[in-house]
Design an enzyme around this catalytic site. Structure first.
Site, PDB file in Angstrom:
ATOM      1  N   SER A  59      33.564  10.640 -53.348  1.00  0.00           N
ATOM      2  CA  SER A  59      32.184  10.228 -53.063  1.00  0.00           C
ATOM      3  C   SER A  59      31.494   9.525 -54.232  1.00  0.00           C
ATOM      4  O   SER A  59      30.348   9.082 -54.084  1.00  0.00           O
ATOM      5  CB  SER A  59      31.351  11.441 -52.626  1.00  0.00           C
ATOM      6  N   LYS A  62      29.985   6.217 -53.509  1.00  0.00           N
ATOM      7  CA  LYS A  62      28.618   6.015 -53.014  1.00  0.00           C
ATOM      8  C   LYS A  62      27.679   5.486 -54.095  1.00  0.00           C
ATOM      9  O   LYS A  62      26.589   5.007 -53.787  1.00  0.00           O
ATOM     10  CB  LYS A  62      28.088   7.306 -52.409  1.00  0.00           C
ATOM     11  N   SER A 119      24.907  13.079 -50.223  1.00  0.00           N
ATOM     12  CA  SER A 119      26.256  12.493 -50.178  1.00  0.00           C
ATOM     13  C   SER A 119      26.719  12.264 -48.742  1.00  0.00           C
ATOM     14  O   SER A 119      27.895  12.448 -48.402  1.00  0.00           O
ATOM     15  CB  SER A 119      27.264  13.377 -50.928  1.00  0.00           C
ATOM     16  N   LYS A 221      26.132  11.600 -59.825  1.00  0.00           N
ATOM     17  CA  LYS A 221      26.800  11.778 -58.528  1.00  0.00           C
ATOM     18  C   LYS A 221      28.058  12.619 -58.682  1.00  0.00           C
ATOM     19  O   LYS A 221      28.783  12.504 -59.668  1.00  0.00           O
ATOM     20  CB  LYS A 221      27.162  10.412 -57.945  1.00  0.00           C
TER      21      LYS A 221
END
Length: 381
Positions: A59, A62, A119, A221
């Site tokens: 992720s 992202k 997320s 993140k």
């Protein structure tokens, strides 16, 4: 004399006082597949291990999805308040979710929070489709943006980080992307520090544990898949220094947080960001031939920051190198040479030196008199 290229070097800042050299221990060894620590202001890498090894980003992908959406908002091609219709593809996607439903119309800014804080794979696909028409085309845009940023070893296949053949990046490239997020979109970067986001009555926490543990941390993140392991890109600010840590391939949620803390603690303890010069600060004046003014101030085109060992300011030396004799007319900001900053003999910054102000060309008789003086000086030089 008139057309020769020469380099005049001037000592601008050098303190020669004897002092104890800063002692810096070896960096920590992390239980991670790859990691990197860098100074966000200067880009200087302080610690690295397997930083160029290609790995699945999960992720962390992202980060690029959000970067492109922020970019499109700034360019005016989309707006924060635009309503995005949720497709069946976005709704059906597994993994982490914002929990939007098919046919919902959701503001871009809410979906952006769904990507960054929750997320959400569904939010990522919805935004990709809104920006580019399809997730596949959006992935092409992601790769184009990666190339523009200098992410040389990254290739995206989707907007979510869902496992896919050829969907790879490196710790170094993620550091580049993290710097861009902070510098290019500061307003939206603030979202990365939000601890919770609620949508459709569901309140979800940010998965970045360091937001609760360390008040200096304000992003960025997390990522996790079985293949990628537990990953974290984090950024923190202390005493005017922003560090970015990238930790990839740990074996638990707790480990990615604790190992990242080790990197950040090391960087803040032993290094500092030092501002050498400010943009438009006049460093030196230089002779100008054939101008209404006989002198021009020399400045740098941008603020000059360097990363140095904590307490190492006395080892900094800066040299101004002018590329040739200066002739009017000169425009403000015109490149005239460069400033080279060194630390213990190693170059740590190399920036353009520019004219601090405009110098108009003088009239005929002033130019003639300057030409005579230059000729005479050449004879006796």
């Amino acid at each position: 004399m008139m057309n020769r290229l020469f380099a005049c070097t001037f000592l601008l800042f050098c303190v020669g006082l004897a002092h104890a050299q800063s002692l810096i221990p070896a960096p920590p060894q992390l239980a991670a597949e790859a990691y990197l620590l860098l100074d966000a202001h200067t880009g200087q890498v302080l610690v690295e291990h397997n930083a160029d090894k290609q790995v699945p980003p999960a992720s962390l992908t992202k980060m690029m999805t959000a970067y492109i959406v922020s970019d499109e908002i700034e360019k005016g091609t989309i707006k924060e308040e635009d309503m995005v219709r949720i497709s069946e593809k976005a709704w059906r996607k597994g993994g982490s979710k914002m929990f939007v439903k098919v046919g919902d119309r959701v503001p871009v800014i809410d979906l952006l929070r769904g990507v960054i804080v929750q997320s959400g794979n569904d939010a990522s696909i919805a935004l990709a489709e809104h920006v580019s028409g399809s997730e596949e085309v959006f992935a092409e845009v992601m790769n184009q943006q990666a190339e523009l940023l200098g992410m040389k070893d990254t290739h995206f296949v989707n907007a979510t980080g869902w496992p896919a053949e050829g969907h790879l990046t490196t710790a170094r490239d993620l550091g580049i992307l993290a710097r861009a997020l902070v510098a290019d979109h500061p307003a939206h970067y603030k979202i990365y520090s939000e601890k919770y986001f609620s949508y459709a009555g569901i309140n979800q926490p940010n998965r970045n544990r360091l937001l609760w543990r360390d008040p200096a941390v304000d992003g960025i993140k997390t990522g996790h898949t079985e293949e990628a392991g537990y990953c974290l890109v984090a950024s923190a600010v202390k005493r005017g220094m922003r560090l970015i840590a990238v930790v990839l391939g740990t074996d638990s949620d707790e480990k990615r947080a604790s190992e990242t803390q080790k990197l950040l603690a090391y960087g803040f303890r032993y290094f500092q960001t030092h501002k050498v010069y400010s943009k438009d600060e006049v460093l030196q004046t230089e002779r100008v031939w054939g101008g209404k003014e006989s002198q021009v101030g020399i400045s740098v085109e941008e603020d000059v920051f360097v990363t140095i060992p904590r307490g190492g300011e006395e080892d900094i030396k800066a040299d101004l190198i002018i590329d040739g004799e200066l002739e009017a007319p000169l425009t403000k900001g015109q490149p005239l040479g460069k400033v080279v900053v060194t630390l213990d003999g190693e170059t740590v910054a190399d920036v353009k030196a520019v004219a601090a102000e405009e110098v108009e060309q003088a009239g005929f008789f002033k130019r003639l008199w300057d030409a005579i003086k230059r000729f005479v000086m050449g004879l006796f030089g």
